[in-house]
Design an enzyme around this catalytic site. Structure first.
Site, mmCIF file in Angstrom:
data_model
loop_
_atom_site.group_PDB
_atom_site.id
_atom_site.type_symbol
_atom_site.label_atom_id
_atom_site.label_comp_id
_atom_site.label_asym_id
_atom_site.label_seq_id
_atom_site.Cartn_x
_atom_site.Cartn_y
_atom_site.Cartn_z
ATOM 1 N N ASP A 445 0.832 -1.201 0.000
ATOM 2 C CA ASP A 445 0.000 0.000 0.000
ATOM 3 C C ASP A 445 0.870 1.256 0.000
ATOM 4 O O ASP A 445 2.083 1.211 0.297
ATOM 5 C CB ASP A 445 -0.911 -0.028 1.243
ATOM 6 C CG ASP A 445 -2.239 0.680 1.015
ATOM 7 O OD1 ASP A 445 -2.324 1.512 0.106
ATOM 8 O OD2 ASP A 445 -3.186 0.390 1.772
ATOM 9 N N ASP A 509 -11.027 1.688 -3.106
ATOM 10 C CA ASP A 509 -11.552 1.309 -1.788
ATOM 11 C C ASP A 509 -13.075 1.285 -1.792
ATOM 12 O O ASP A 509 -13.687 0.904 -0.798
ATOM 13 C CB ASP A 509 -11.077 2.308 -0.719
ATOM 14 C CG ASP A 509 -9.664 2.006 -0.262
ATOM 15 O OD1 ASP A 509 -9.112 0.973 -0.677
ATOM 16 O OD2 ASP A 509 -9.104 2.806 0.513
#
Ligand code: GLA
Length: 707
Positions: A445, A509
């Site tokens: 990430d 997301d």
């Protein structure tokens, strides 16, 4: 050597005119010309001197420069202490090989050389590599070197680029091309939600399936700039490259700057034609462990299931539930490492939290493996929290500028990866995690933009990206079996630059299926479905607050790389059975969905569709977001089928996929669930298939096979 040099793909060609002096001129990049259809006369024969112009007025070149007759956007801006600001190439050597042209341009006055390589393959992927060498004795201050300067004809009408923000990535927006320069710049230091380094250009009348379209994207994960500038003849020049901060690159004598590679395509089959060329380019770039793509395993990602609330017993239960539903890879997301109880701390301290995992991660990983699942782990190596052991020990490792405030985002700072000790430290931490645990997968990430990105006081953006690529390459060399996902606050680092190091992108997301339809269609323009992660989230979306039926959520996620991101322990028996059915269907279809040609289309009345396959056999996903505004559903035209053949259409449905609403049926639609509806290909291409009446937020999955 002929002055006219051409490269031909299957459906596109490029033609340049080689000059003994100066950069070669663009003659053509567009639809395929016959091998002998390129006029051999020099472009100079057709040129004239317009009023109030230089006698040597320059037509568009592959590398326009400033100061010696060029007035447009230069492809190169550089100087030596303010001197030699105007470049001009006095020699250009050409080396030709099948499918490629290698040009070496030399400016003996400014003492620099530019190497330009162009290749065009059978999939119509045009790749351009540009490299600048400082041949002088003093440093060369480089402000800009375009990766490529591409010609667009006067009938180019609009540019489709990507915008967005967190959880709303890949929003396509069209701007009409006009008399002013069109410009997009990204200064965020990562690819960014609103900074994708590429775009499409459409000619007058071009749509998804027909008409001329051009596309270009940089293989780059940092700052970028692209502009489309009107030319003096009504056409356009499209330039893309890395945006450099002031003073960022001083090339020492003898050193070179490699611009990010550019991947481009031109198609007469509309934007879908460009998309398929981009998919071919991405498929040729990705490096699978073992050399070939294994079937993309179904993920269970723990993020929206438990967030930071890691309880080992609960996670074991989650893994057991996941295995029972057919999940194949368990990815332990954020929250597992030392002191990480929320997103305000602990990044950098990459060892298991002793309170949450008294025995470390090995017992959980062993449990996951005993269920037959792969074990994956979330990391965010480029970051450090001010509240962390790492930062307390090495505050100087964060990117910073003396005298400037340290700006946090998500309460974190960025590590200066170009410092050898930082790269060494991160390699050591990750290497020891990978060596000590049976990790098959890293979710890598990167959750913030770069600010005060200074390295010894100088702008560090360019170096940061290369240091990241080097770190990833080193890890992959030592752990070649491990797959890596590129995630950046969702889809803020999806690009061809990082692709040689990763095998999956986290698309967004946002797991809301309605939002996802648009996000995924935007991303699919540039990347193939097997590289894009799509998860079935909770019934009520955590990011939008909207609720959707499981069938709709699953049907939207299914054609990409499928995962589940929800607390399975909360599902009732019926939902579990339904989800297991979708997972089984995905496993049955993934070999046909992934790697196949893709068509994206719209049927009208708010219906969008995508077909994976070819004229012999395709899987067709039809999505309706809003309830219909019409009495009857529109017909869906199928441009991929063969007009000479008949087709049988069947609905792919098992118990899990539910029934069509009773009031939307007809004998034709009943046949979809029984013997199949047989329709001539010519009818499907031109008139289309009359869709059943679908409710809002529903999907229909059809198999379309040649009889
Ligand atoms: C980012 C990612 C999410 C999740 C969180 C964890 O937002 O995009 O998928 O991993 O970080 O903090």
């Amino acid at each position: 050597m002929s002055r006219i040099l051409a490269l031909h793909g299957t459906a596109s060609s490029l033609v340049i005119e080689h000059l003994p002096q100066g950069a070669p001129l663009w003659r053509w990049w567009g639809p395929r010309l016959p091998e002998h259809g390129v006029p051999l006369h020099a472009a100079a024969e057709a040129r004239y001197v317009p009023p109030s112009s230089l006698e040597q007025e320059l037509p568009p070149s592959l590398l326009p420069t400033f100061g010696v007759g060029g007035f447009g956007q230069a492809a190169l801006l550089a100087h030596r202490h303010g001197q030699q600001f105007a470049q001009h190439f006095d020699a250009c050597a050409v080396r030709q090989e099948p499918g490629a042209l290698h040009l070496t341009l030399r400016d003996t006055v400014a003492a620099l050389q530019v190497e330009l390589s162009l290749s065009l393959d059978a999939q119509d992927v045009l790749r351009i590599d540009t490299r600048l060498v400082n041949e002088g004795h003093t440093p060369l201050a480089l402000q800009w070197l375009a990766s490529a300067t591409l010609p667009l004809p006067a009938h180019a009408r609009c540019v489709r680029s990507l915008h967005g923000q967190w959880s709303h990535e890949f929003r396509c927006h069209d701007d009409a091309l006009g008399p002013s320069t069109w410009l997009r710049q990204n200064h965020r230091g990562r690819t960014a939600h609103d900074g994708f380094p590429g775009a499409l250009v459409l000619a007058e009348g071009t749509g998804a399936h027909a008409g001329t379209a051009w596309g270009a994207q940089l293989a780059w994960s940092g700052n970028s700039r692209q502009c489309i500038e009107p030319r003096e003849d009504g056409g356009w020049l499209w330039q893309l490259g890395e945006w450099l901060a002031p003073g960022e690159l001083y090339l020492p004598p003898g050193e070179a700057y490699q611009a990010p590679p550019l991947v481009a395509a031109c198609s007469t089959q509309g934007t879908n034609g460009v998309m398929r060329a981009f998919h071919a380019a991405a498929r040729a770039t990705v490096r699978w462990p073992g050399g070939t793509m294994a079937p993309r395993p179904v993920h269970l990602n723990t993020w929206e299931a438990v967030y930071f609330n890691h309880d080992e017993a609960a996670l074991r239960e989650l893994a057991t539930e996941a295995a029972a539903l057919g999940v194949e890879r368990f990815v332990l997301d954020d929250g597992w490492f030392h002191g990480r109880r929320d997103d305000a701390r602990a990044l950098g301290d990459w060892w298991p939290d002793a309170q949450k995992y008294p025995q470390g991660l090995a017992p959980l990983a062993a449990h996951v493996q005993s269920l037959g699942l792969q074990f994956g782990l979330w990391v965010e190596p480029e970051m450090v929290s001010p509240d962390s052991e790492l930062y307390r020990a090495h505050p100087d490792w964060a990117l910073q500028l003396a005298g400037r405030p340290l700006l946090t985002a998500r309460q974190q700072l960025v590590l200066d990866l170009a410092r050898p000790e930082v790269a060494e430290h991160l390699f050591g931490r990750l290497d020891s995690l990978l060596a000590s645990l049976p990790i098959a997968y890293l979710k890598w990430d990167m959750n913030r933009d770069l600010t005060t990105a200074g390295h010894d006081g100088r702008a560090a953006y360019h170096g940061q990206v290369h240091a990241l690529y080097a770190l990833l390459a080193r890890l992959r060399e030592h752990h070649p079996g491990v797959e890596i996902e590129s995630c950046a606050s969702g889809g803020a680092r999806i690009d061809l630059g990082i692709l040689p190091h990763v095998q999956r992108f986290w698309t967004s997301d946002n797991n809301d299926a309605r939002s996802r339809v648009a996000i995924q269609r935007g991303a699919l323009q540039f990347m193939p479905p097997e590289l894009l992660g799509a998860h079935v989230g909770a019934e009520r979306s955590h990011t939008t607050g909207r609720s959707q039926a499981l069938a709709f959520r699953a049907a939207v996620a299914l054609p990409l790389h499928l995962g589940v991101e929800a607390d399975l322990r909360r599902l009732d028996a019926a939902a579990r059975a339904e989800l297991a059915g979708w997972i089984a269907l995905y496993k049955q279809l993934r070999g046909r969905l992934h790697g196949a040609p893709l068509w994206l289309g719209e049927a009208g009345d708010g219906i969008v569709w995508q077909a994976h396959g070819d004229a012999a056999s395709a899987l067709l996903f039809v999505y309706r977001l809003e309830p219909t505004a019409q009495r009857f559903s529109p017909a869906l035209r199928m441009p991929w089928v063969d007009a000479q053949h008949r087709y049988v259409l069947r609905r792919l449905c098992g118990a899990a996929q539910g029934a069509l609403p009773g009031w939307g049926r007809s004998p034709l639609h009943d046949a979809l669930d029984a013997q199949g509806a047989v329709v001539p290909g010519a009818w499907l291409r031109e008139a289309g298939f009359e869709l059943p009446r679908l409710t809002g937020e529903s999907a229909l999955l059809l198999e379309v096979n040649k009889v």
